[in-house]
Scaffold this motif. Structure first.
Motif, short mmCIF file in Angstrom:
data_model
loop_
_atom_site.label_atom_id
_atom_site.label_comp_id
_atom_site.label_asym_id
_atom_site.label_seq_id
_atom_site.Cartn_x
_atom_site.Cartn_y
_atom_site.Cartn_z
N ALA A 38 49.81 -5.23 -84.94
CA ALA A 38 49.75 -6.60 -84.44
C ALA A 38 49.76 -7.55 -85.62
CB ALA A 38 48.51 -6.83 -83.58
N GLY A 39 50.32 -8.75 -85.41
CA GLY A 39 50.33 -9.73 -86.50
C GLY A 39 51.17 -10.95 -86.19
N PHE A 40 51.51 -11.68 -87.25
CA PHE A 40 52.25 -12.94 -87.16
C PHE A 40 53.75 -12.68 -87.18
CE2 PHE A 40 54.46 -16.29 -89.60
CZ PHE A 40 54.27 -17.37 -88.74
N ASP A 41 54.49 -13.43 -86.37
CA ASP A 41 55.94 -13.25 -86.24
C ASP A 41 56.62 -14.61 -86.30
OD1 ASP A 41 58.38 -12.02 -85.86
OD2 ASP A 41 58.13 -11.79 -83.70
N ALA A 66 53.05 -14.18 -81.96
CA ALA A 66 52.40 -12.93 -82.35
C ALA A 66 53.30 -11.75 -82.00
CB ALA A 66 51.05 -12.79 -81.64
N PHE A 68 53.21 -7.49 -81.44
CA PHE A 68 52.27 -6.40 -81.17
C PHE A 68 53.03 -5.22 -80.58
CE2 PHE A 68 52.53 -9.30 -77.65
CZ PHE A 68 52.71 -8.49 -76.54
N SER A 92 57.10 -9.59 -78.81
CA SER A 92 56.77 -10.83 -79.52
C SER A 92 56.52 -11.96 -78.54
CB SER A 92 57.91 -11.22 -80.47
OG SER A 92 57.63 -12.44 -81.12
N GLN A 218 57.40 -11.31 -90.95
CA GLN A 218 56.26 -10.77 -90.21
C GLN A 218 55.18 -10.33 -91.18
OE1 GLN A 218 58.45 -7.66 -88.14
NE2 GLN A 218 58.17 -8.71 -86.20
N VAL A 220 51.80 -8.12 -90.63
CA VAL A 220 51.14 -7.35 -89.59
C VAL A 220 50.06 -6.44 -90.17
CG1 VAL A 220 53.20 -7.35 -88.14
CG2 VAL A 220 52.80 -5.45 -89.72
#
Length: 227
Positions: A38-41, A66, A68, A92, A218, A220
């Motif tokens: 999971a993380g920033f996109d 986000a 995931f 996303s 990204q 993550v």
């Protein structure tokens, strides 16, 4: 003779720690693994293949949200170097809505980023007994969904676009099998084309183009288990 026997005994005892780990013991970075991610996109438009640069277009050209999903891989410790293959499936939440006037017609709609598939490999080195630093590269494919409402007409499309990915990260063991990782990835997608979904000539506008290149960033984090 007694002194020689004592000397041999001492020498053998001193050498024992060097063989404390049997040669057959598996490396903590070897084997099959599964993980959650999971993380920033962030996805943004780059240069079109017709040479037009969209970087100066009005408005924000990026979609943020986000990411995931899950990944799996298999690693080999080659002695100082760890190499492996891996695959991921992510969703996303990145999206963008717009409300603009094009050729005197009010056009509303939005873009959404769909699923993201990645298949590639990685190679790294052990920065410590339980720490791996690595780089990665491979193939990626993502889906882009969009809709337009204007002049009494509505257009929708869902298109897939191919690209390549480069990244780097650090993996830290939390136990004999559990690990966590932090990773940055850059992806480049070429020639997004949704002309097959509807006829752009119906819009009578040069402001909406096909064959657009996309850049993706990204950051993550992941947690996983190695078997």
């Amino acid at each position: 003779m007694r002194k020689l026997l004592l000397a041999a005994l001492v020498a053998g005892t001193a050498a024992t720690p060097a063989f404390a780990q049997p040669a057959g013991d598996a490396s903590p970075f070897t084997g099959f693994r599964v993980e959650g991610i999971a993380g920033f996109d962030r996805l943004s438009s780059g240069d079109r293949d017709d040479g037009q640069d969209t970087s100066d277009d009005e408005g924000d050209e990026s979609l943020e949200g986000a990411a995931f999903g899950a990944g799996a891989g298999f690693d080999f410790d080659l002695g100082g170097v760890v190499a492996g293959v891996e695959a991921e499936y992510l969703e996303s939440t990145a999206e963008q809505e717009f409300d603009e006037t094009v050729d005197g017609i009010n056009v509303t709609g939005g873009f959404e980023v769909g699923r993201d598939i990645y298949v590639g490999g990685r190679i790294g080195f052990r920065a410590g007994p339980s720490t791996l630093v690595y780089g990665k590269a491979g193939y990626t494919n993502t889906s882009i969904e969009a809709n337009f409402d204007g002049g009494g007409d509505r257009f929708e499309f869902d298109s897939n676009v191919d690209g390549w990915r480069l990244g780097a990260g650090i993996e830290q063991l939390f136990g004999p099998r559990a690990y966590g990782k932090l990773e940055y990835r850059y992806s480049k997608y070429n020639n997004l084309d949704f002309s097959d979904d509807f006829d752009l000539d119906d819009l009578d506008s040069e402001d909406l183009q096909t064959n657009i290149d996309l850049d993706r960033h990204q950051i993550v984090a992941g947690v996983g288990i190695r078997f």
